[in-house]
Write a protein that holds these residues in place. Structure first.
Motif, PDB file in Angstrom:
ATOM      1  N   LEU A 276       0.806  -1.221   0.000  1.00  0.00           N
ATOM      2  CA  LEU A 276       0.000   0.000   0.000  1.00  0.00           C
ATOM      3  C   LEU A 276       0.838   1.269   0.000  1.00  0.00           C
ATOM      4  O   LEU A 276       0.463   2.273  -0.620  1.00  0.00           O
ATOM      5  CB  LEU A 276      -0.931  -0.004   1.228  1.00  0.00           C
ATOM      6  CG  LEU A 276      -1.963  -1.138   1.317  1.00  0.00           C
ATOM      7  CD1 LEU A 276      -2.697  -1.083   2.650  1.00  0.00           C
ATOM      8  CD2 LEU A 276      -2.945  -1.053   0.162  1.00  0.00           C
ATOM      9  N   VAL A 277       1.968   1.234   0.681  1.00  0.00           N
ATOM     10  CA  VAL A 277       2.730   2.460   0.941  1.00  0.00           C
ATOM     11  C   VAL A 277       3.816   2.719  -0.088  1.00  0.00           C
ATOM     12  O   VAL A 277       4.127   3.881  -0.390  1.00  0.00           O
ATOM     13  CB  VAL A 277       3.330   2.401   2.369  1.00  0.00           C
ATOM     14  CG1 VAL A 277       4.220   3.603   2.640  1.00  0.00           C
ATOM     15  CG2 VAL A 277       2.221   2.320   3.407  1.00  0.00           C
ATOM     16  N   ALA A 278       4.437   1.673  -0.656  1.00  0.00           N
ATOM     17  CA  ALA A 278       5.613   1.839  -1.517  1.00  0.00           C
ATOM     18  C   ALA A 278       5.392   2.810  -2.683  1.00  0.00           C
ATOM     19  O   ALA A 278       6.235   3.690  -2.914  1.00  0.00           O
ATOM     20  CB  ALA A 278       6.087   0.481  -2.035  1.00  0.00           C
ATOM     21  N   PRO A 279       4.299   2.705  -3.461  1.00  0.00           N
ATOM     22  CA  PRO A 279       4.136   3.655  -4.570  1.00  0.00           C
ATOM     23  C   PRO A 279       4.069   5.103  -4.104  1.00  0.00           C
ATOM     24  O   PRO A 279       4.604   6.001  -4.771  1.00  0.00           O
ATOM     25  CB  PRO A 279       2.819   3.205  -5.222  1.00  0.00           C
ATOM     26  CG  PRO A 279       2.658   1.776  -4.838  1.00  0.00           C
ATOM     27  CD  PRO A 279       3.225   1.694  -3.459  1.00  0.00           C
ATOM     28  N   ARG A 280       3.424   5.346  -2.970  1.00  0.00           N
ATOM     29  CA  ARG A 280       3.307   6.708  -2.471  1.00  0.00           C
ATOM     30  C   ARG A 280       4.649   7.254  -2.000  1.00  0.00           C
ATOM     31  O   ARG A 280       4.992   8.420  -2.249  1.00  0.00           O
ATOM     32  CB  ARG A 280       2.282   6.750  -1.328  1.00  0.00           C
ATOM     33  CG  ARG A 280       0.858   6.457  -1.794  1.00  0.00           C
ATOM     34  CD  ARG A 280      -0.097   6.263  -0.630  1.00  0.00           C
ATOM     35  NE  ARG A 280      -1.477   6.080  -1.095  1.00  0.00           N
ATOM     36  CZ  ARG A 280      -1.968   4.936  -1.534  1.00  0.00           C
ATOM     37  NH1 ARG A 280      -1.195   3.865  -1.595  1.00  0.00           N
ATOM     38  NH2 ARG A 280      -3.227   4.848  -1.939  1.00  0.00           N
ATOM     39  N   LEU A 281       5.417   6.420  -1.319  1.00  0.00           N
ATOM     40  CA  LEU A 281       6.737   6.862  -0.884  1.00  0.00           C
ATOM     41  C   LEU A 281       7.674   7.050  -2.073  1.00  0.00           C
ATOM     42  O   LEU A 281       8.515   7.951  -2.085  1.00  0.00           O
ATOM     43  CB  LEU A 281       7.334   5.848   0.098  1.00  0.00           C
ATOM     44  CG  LEU A 281       6.662   5.767   1.470  1.00  0.00           C
ATOM     45  CD1 LEU A 281       7.369   4.751   2.350  1.00  0.00           C
ATOM     46  CD2 LEU A 281       6.658   7.124   2.159  1.00  0.00           C
ATOM     47  N   GLY A 282       7.537   6.186  -3.092  1.00  0.00           N
ATOM     48  CA  GLY A 282       8.365   6.338  -4.296  1.00  0.00           C
ATOM     49  C   GLY A 282       8.071   7.643  -5.003  1.00  0.00           C
ATOM     50  O   GLY A 282       8.987   8.349  -5.439  1.00  0.00           O
TER      51      GLY A 282
END
Length: 410
Positions: A276-282
């Motif tokens: 859930l978080v990886a694309p947003r942090l990227g």
């Protein structure tokens, strides 16, 4: 069916089509690679009569064996990828993994499983070559988002794999899980064969460069070395508990309940948050610089590993494992995005193969350290050891990323 799928891709650029296909490929590879991983020590226990210490040793050795082989052969495959193309490496990896994993369902002794795990290491590398292929075709301004998105494919597969494996093991036993995994990897082979496109132009002179010349070609040797070390240490911390994970869950559950299913949930827990978080942090890293995302992820992982050492029940362990997913979402895609921006196209395959070697060395060392600590001091102390390695990683971060702001955020 194949023609219909190809028509759906017709309006997209090559890198966008490849991202869709490779996401599904890494997703299926993640499932295939994680179906049996949390239960490997329980499977080994069915192959002979072992004491607790012997079982911990065999679990650590078998779990880690393929990684040491992969660490050795990855640069060779990376050299071949730069000379012959990354798609060829995708086909080589998926076909080899399909055969070796399928055969694991027929072993009758621990040494046979050890040998096949080592052979598996010689053929692995689908995800790393997917990363290299995307790094060479993706616009630099999109690299953080693309690498993070591709990471979610692998993480998503690893998330579902242990849960599916726990259900399957409970119904049909351990051996069919290997056969199912082999079939999945065969499907990955055909997926890459028909749908991955690579406009590859071999650069023969570059393909013959040695490691020294490769590092001369990158934008910053210091940053690349720092990222490789970050990858290795992160794998040490993440993989240290894996060979004895099911035994630890069994201990926390007092040998009652559906242990294999709960072991699968514990193993998969970090992937839920990472997915859930990886694309947003990227995407955030593309705007503010990957350095800040990476540093925050390292500090957070240290705190969570310390907290994890206080686990007294399986639900607390699941909660802290979920938090580890946040740090994984920050650390791993950031490293890949930095490497993508640091490596010229002619040596991208080599740089990502070095990162695969670093990852494999960490994944080799981590289980051995974890199983040794567990055998000598108990399961909880494994997490204290992980926290100490994260401190080492923070020192590496402080000394190797001084020039990263201008390189990444530019």
């Amino acid at each position: 069916m194949i023609n219909n799928l190809k028509n759906k891709f017709s309006g997209k650029e090559i890198w966008q089509r490849n991202l869709i296909v490779l996401w599904f490929g890494t997703f299926m590879t993640g499932i295939g690679g994680s179906l049996i991983a949390p239960f490997i020590s329980l499977y080994i226990a069915t192959l002979g009569h072992y004491t607790t210490k012997e079982l911990a040793f065999w679990s650590g050795a078998i779990f880690a064996s393929n990684y040491i082989v992969l660490a050795i052969v990855s640069p060779l495959w990376g050299r071949l990828a730069d000379a012959k193309g990354r798609k060829l490496m995708l086909l080589r990896a998926s076909a080899g993994m399909a055969v070796t994993i399928f055969l694991m369902g027929f072993v009758t002794h621990a040494w046979m499983l050890l040998a096949l795990r080592m052979l598996l290491g010689a053929f692995s590398g689908f995800t790393s070559n997917s990363m290299a292929l995307m790094a060479t075709t993706t616009p630099k301004t999109e690299s953080g988002r693309v690498m993070s998105t591709l990471t979610t494919g692998s993480v998503g597969g690893m998330l579902l794999g242990p849960i599916i494996g726990g259900v399957v093991v409970g119904i049909v036993g351990y051996r069919p899980v290997f056969w199912i995994t082999g079939v999945i990897m065969a499907a990955v082979f055909f997926l890459a064969l028909f749908f991955v496109k690579e406009d590859f132009k071999p650069i023969i002179a570059k393909g013959k460069l040695g490691m020294k010349e490769v590092f001369t070609s990158v934008n910053s040797k210091t940053i690349v070395w720092g990222m490789l070390l970050t990858t290795a240490i992160t794998q040490i911390t993440n993989q240290s508990i894996n060979p004895v994970l099911s035994l630890y869950v069994k201990h926390l559950m007092h040998d009652t309940g559906n242990i294999t299913l709960m072991a699968g949930v514990v193993s998969a827990a970090p992937g839920i948050v990472t997915l859930l978080v990886a694309p947003r942090l990227g995407q955030l890293g593309d705007h503010i610089g990957q350095k800040y995302i990476l540093g925050a992820g390292l500090v957070f992982s240290m705190l969570v590993f310390i907290g994890m050492s206080f686990a007294t029940n399986v639900y607390y362990l699941i909660g802290t494992r979920l938090l580890i997913g946040v740090s994984d979402a920050a650390i791993l895609p950031s490293v890949q995005a930095v490497l993508a921006k640091q490596a010229p196209q002619a040596v991208t395959g080599r740089v990502f193969s070095y990162n695969q070697s670093a990852q494999s060395m960490g994944a080799f060392i981590g289980p051995l350290i974890g199983s040794t600590i567990a055998a000598m001091f108990g399961y909880n102390m494994v997490f204290i050891g992980s926290a100490i390695f994260v401190v080492i990683n923070l020192i590496n971060y402080a000394t190797h990323t001084k020039d990263l702001d201008s390189e990444v955020a530019a």
